[in-house]
Design a protein around this motif. Structure first.
Motif, PDB file in Angstrom:
ATOM      1  N   ASP A  37       1.066  -1.739   0.454  1.00  0.00           N
ATOM      2  CA  ASP A  37       0.102  -0.115  -0.047  1.00  0.00           C
ATOM      3  C   ASP A  37       1.016   1.023   0.034  1.00  0.00           C
ATOM      4  OD1 ASP A  37      -1.965   2.347   0.401  1.00  0.00           O
ATOM      5  OD2 ASP A  37      -2.937   1.210   1.982  1.00  0.00           O
ATOM      6  N   PRO A  38       0.437   2.078  -1.123  1.00  0.00           N
ATOM      7  CA  PRO A  38       1.953   3.876  -0.897  1.00  0.00           C
ATOM      8  C   PRO A  38       1.366   4.157   0.336  1.00  0.00           C
ATOM      9  CG  PRO A  38       0.261   3.231  -3.177  1.00  0.00           C
ATOM     10  CD  PRO A  38       0.071   2.463  -2.151  1.00  0.00           C
ATOM     11  N   LEU A  78       5.973   2.997 -13.163  1.00  0.00           N
ATOM     12  CA  LEU A  78       4.740   3.723 -12.956  1.00  0.00           C
ATOM     13  C   LEU A  78       4.131   3.317 -14.551  1.00  0.00           C
ATOM     14  CD1 LEU A  78       6.332   7.136 -11.318  1.00  0.00           C
ATOM     15  CD2 LEU A  78       4.976   5.275 -10.626  1.00  0.00           C
ATOM     16  N   VAL A  79       4.665   3.836 -15.737  1.00  0.00           N
ATOM     17  CA  VAL A  79       4.259   3.470 -16.430  1.00  0.00           C
ATOM     18  C   VAL A  79       3.741   2.391 -17.333  1.00  0.00           C
ATOM     19  CG1 VAL A  79       4.462   3.651 -19.536  1.00  0.00           C
ATOM     20  CG2 VAL A  79       5.549   5.633 -17.726  1.00  0.00           C
ATOM     21  N   VAL A  80       4.504   1.039 -16.411  1.00  0.00           N
ATOM     22  CA  VAL A  80       3.844  -0.055 -17.004  1.00  0.00           C
ATOM     23  C   VAL A  80       2.427  -0.754 -16.394  1.00  0.00           C
ATOM     24  CG1 VAL A  80       4.815  -2.597 -17.746  1.00  0.00           C
ATOM     25  CG2 VAL A  80       6.005  -0.603 -17.952  1.00  0.00           C
ATOM     26  N   TRP A  81       2.357   0.015 -15.456  1.00  0.00           N
ATOM     27  CA  TRP A  81       1.636  -1.233 -13.963  1.00  0.00           C
ATOM     28  C   TRP A  81      -0.033  -0.325 -14.913  1.00  0.00           C
ATOM     29  CZ3 TRP A  81       0.748  -4.498 -11.052  1.00  0.00           C
ATOM     30  CH2 TRP A  81       1.210  -5.069 -10.439  1.00  0.00           C
ATOM     31  N   PRO A  82      -0.311   0.882 -15.256  1.00  0.00           N
ATOM     32  CA  PRO A  82      -1.205   1.629 -15.246  1.00  0.00           C
ATOM     33  C   PRO A  82      -1.617   0.916 -16.840  1.00  0.00           C
ATOM     34  CG  PRO A  82       0.093   3.225 -14.490  1.00  0.00           C
ATOM     35  CD  PRO A  82       0.393   1.883 -15.036  1.00  0.00           C
ATOM     36  N   LEU A  83      -0.807   0.533 -17.234  1.00  0.00           N
ATOM     37  CA  LEU A  83      -1.360  -0.544 -18.204  1.00  0.00           C
ATOM     38  C   LEU A  83      -1.308  -1.497 -18.984  1.00  0.00           C
ATOM     39  CD1 LEU A  83       1.881   1.193 -20.768  1.00  0.00           C
ATOM     40  CD2 LEU A  83      -0.808   1.966 -20.920  1.00  0.00           C
ATOM     41  N   GLY A  95       1.487   0.853  -8.768  1.00  0.00           N
ATOM     42  CA  GLY A  95       3.146   0.881  -9.667  1.00  0.00           C
ATOM     43  C   GLY A  95       3.797   2.122  -8.616  1.00  0.00           C
ATOM     44  N   VAL A  96       3.071   3.217  -8.148  1.00  0.00           N
ATOM     45  CA  VAL A  96       3.571   3.461  -7.116  1.00  0.00           C
ATOM     46  C   VAL A  96       4.549   2.545  -6.000  1.00  0.00           C
ATOM     47  CG1 VAL A  96       3.648   5.181  -4.813  1.00  0.00           C
ATOM     48  CG2 VAL A  96       2.420   5.906  -7.328  1.00  0.00           C
TER      49      VAL A  96
END
Length: 253
Positions: A37-38, A78-83, A95-96
């Motif tokens: 958890d961030p 950070l870019v890959v996880w939302p994709l 991603g965070v």
């Protein structure tokens, strides 16, 4: 050559037995693995930054500077996880989380190396029951982190002096330009490993199974108290995670 990374200081972390710092680093990494958890990982990152500053005498700017080479990996995470994960917002949160884990892992490793000399680090591993060769291997592997960092920085400075420009062009163009750094870095790494093997052989490493040490380490009452504190904090982290369910977000739901 293996670049020096340890810095002399009279801080509390510098004065602790290396076994305490090894146990503390391992406990810190294990505690980080408990959470995703961030809201928990981000405060933990800043907490370790403060530990390095207040207890280790390492400036915040110096700690952040050491983490700078990891920024490309952080951006990719950070870019890959939302994709790959939906909903996108939750993917960004994961991603965070993984980015903060990576940065905190590196931070703990850097703090261990900056507050513990290589001699003490090897002795710490050996006194914890690890064979000397394994302790030396781990110590050298950890030392390669700053070594490769400094090598890459020197190579980039040398290439810039020859007119190399990596800041221009799109992502593909920049990636192609990075070969001007990666190839010399690979060659320098192989050369360093070869020189290191020659140095170890010249000192007859492994010729005798029983080793003696000119310098030894000994735990004091403060060191035992620090170990107890580390174990209590780790137990608290386990309790918060599994008894109270704090700090974990299910990925597969």
């Amino acid at each position: 050559m293996i670049y020096p990374f340890y810095t002399e200081n009279d801080s509390l972390l510098h004065s602790l037995d290396p076994r305490v710092k090894i146990i503390g680093t391992a406990a810190g990494i294990a505690a980080l693995m408990l959470y995703n958890d961030p809201a928990v990982l981000i405060p933990m990152f800043f907490l370790f930054l403060l530990v390095g500053r207040l207890l280790g005498g390492v400036g915040l700017g110096e700690q952040l500077r050491l983490l700078k080479p990891l920024l490309p990996i952080v951006v990719i995470t950070l870019v890959v996880w939302p994709l790959i994960y939906e909903p996108r917002l939750k993917g960004l949160l994961f991603g965070v989380s993984f980015a903060m884990r990576l940065l905190t892992f590196a931070l703990l490793t850097f703090l261990l190396l900056m507050t513990t000399s290589q001699r003490d680090l090897i002795l710490g591993f050996v006194r914890l029951g690890m064979p000397y060769e394994f302790g030396l291997t781990i110590s050298i592997a950890l030392r390669y982190i700053p070594t490769l960092y400094l090598l890459s920085r020197n190579i980039m400075d040398a290439q810039r002096s020859r007119g190399w420009e990596v800041d221009r062009g799109n992502f593909i163009v920049r990636a192609k330009k990075m070969t001007a750094v990666l190839i010399p870095l690979l060659v320098a790494s192989l050369k360093t490993a070869h020189e290191l093997s020659i140095a170890l052989e010249s000192r007859a490493l492994g010729a005798s199974k029983k080793r003696t040490f000119l310098y030894d380490i000994e735990m004091s009452a403060r060191d035992y108290a620090a170990v107890v504190l580390v174990l209590v904090l780790f137990g608290l982290a386990v309790y918060l995670r599994y008894a109270l369910g704090i700090g974990h977000v299910s990925i597969y739901n």
